[in-house]
Design an enzyme around this catalytic site. Structure first.
Site, PDB file in Angstrom:
ATOM      1  N   SER A 178      46.940  70.011  18.985  1.00 57.77           N
ATOM      2  CA  SER A 178      47.334  68.630  19.442  1.00 57.77           C
ATOM      3  C   SER A 178      48.329  68.121  18.660  1.00 57.77           C
ATOM      4  CB  SER A 178      46.339  67.379  18.811  1.00 57.77           C
ATOM      5  OG  SER A 178      46.861  66.307  18.748  1.00 57.77           O
ATOM      6  N   TYR A 191      39.578  64.898  12.904  1.00 58.56           N
ATOM      7  CA  TYR A 191      40.193  65.456  14.268  1.00 58.56           C
ATOM      8  C   TYR A 191      41.505  66.235  13.827  1.00 58.56           C
ATOM      9  CZ  TYR A 191      42.149  65.519  18.986  1.00 58.56           C
ATOM     10  OH  TYR A 191      42.950  66.094  20.098  1.00 58.56           O
TER      11      TYR A 191
END
Length: 286
Positions: A178, A191
């Site tokens: 990401s 995350y």
């Protein structure tokens, strides 16, 4: 997008994770943009988180390019059945395998079911993930920390461990990281940490497997319109999703899937340990 409000999407939320693509407005764009050219003909791809969002777009694009598909997903049965239908409409075979990749025994069963159906695995796409925003680090409970790492990191390890003995020279592994791994995210601390770990895992495994002729790469999407977004964020944040990128909009899954295809096929034969960045122009350190 409205210039006055920076609105990019209709405000909306979903009350549970994983989110459902069937409930999104508008629906994400997953359709491949061009005819297939056989770049995955005769191959088998195992895709975790393949029922919707980026995973669905990858599955349909790979099918158009000739691959048979195994989709692993948690419990989004309606989305998974629709993706199976879409893959089969491209002329490829597809199986769907529900379960939690954070369970090592399930990860092994998923690989076994893929082998039973197709006899081989050529590409492993580690794409499944979850995220839970918290404004304060103190609000990240041990349970949340465990859940996030178990899905995003443990599940990736378990699936890779199970698949690796069945991958041969010319096979590929592609991991979804990401943009948050590179620029950070103050409300997604756990995350972001998992996504940074995926970058390190990708680069390390690439070196480990180079002598075996197995290439390992990653894709680091920016803000992409997937079910994870309305199931994670409040409606007012969803409404402005992607507006802070240089391109002033969220990306669509079919704008990311082509990165996975490139890394899975021979077009990227001299690339391993690399990460592609479909992120709307958000500057990162690659």
């Amino acid at each position: 997008m409205s210039a006055e409000t920076e609105q990019t999407l209709p405000p909306q939320t979903q009350d549970r994770q994983p989110g459902r693509e069937t409930e999104m407005n508008p629906k994400p764009d997953f359709e491949p943009r061009y005819p297939g050219s056989g770049r995955m003909r005769g191959k088998v791809a195992l895709i975790t988180g393949g029922d919707s969002g980026i995973g669905r777009a990858i599955a349909v694009l790979f099918a158009r390019e000739g691959a048979d598909i195994a989709i692993v997903y948690l419990d989004e049965n309606q989305d998974a059945r629709e993706t199976k239908r879409l893959v089969e409409s491209e002329g490829s075979a597809c199986i769907i395998i529900p379960g939690d990749i954070g369970d090592a025994a399930f990860a092994r069963r998923a690989v076994e079911q893929t082998l039973a159906a197709f006899g081989r695995i050529d590409t492993l796409i580690n794409n499944a993930a979850e995220q839970h925003p918290q404004h304060e680090i103190a609000d990240i409970t041990p349970d949340q920390l465990e859940r996030t790492f178990r899905t995003n990191i443990f599940g990736l390890f378990f699936t890779t461990q199970a698949a690796l003995p069945h991958l041969g020279r010319g096979s590929t592994i592609i991991n979804t990281t990401s943009v948050t791994a590179y620029r950070g995210s103050p409300d997604l601390l756990d995350y972001s940490a998992t996504k940074g770990a995926i970058v390190a895992f990708t680069r390390s495994l690439a070196k480990k497997l180079a002598d075996q002729g197995i290439r390992v790469n990653g894709v680091a999407p920016g803000p992409i319109w997937t079910p994870l977004i309305p199931s994670t964020f409040p409606a007012e944040k969803v409404a402005k999703f992607g507006a802070d990128t240089p391109l002033k909009r969220p990306g669509q899954p079919n704008e990311v899937a082509s990165c996975f295809l490139f890394l899975a096929c021979e077009d990227s034969s001299y690339m391993t340990g690399s990460v592609l960045h479909p992120n709307g122009g958000d500057p990162t350190e690659s």
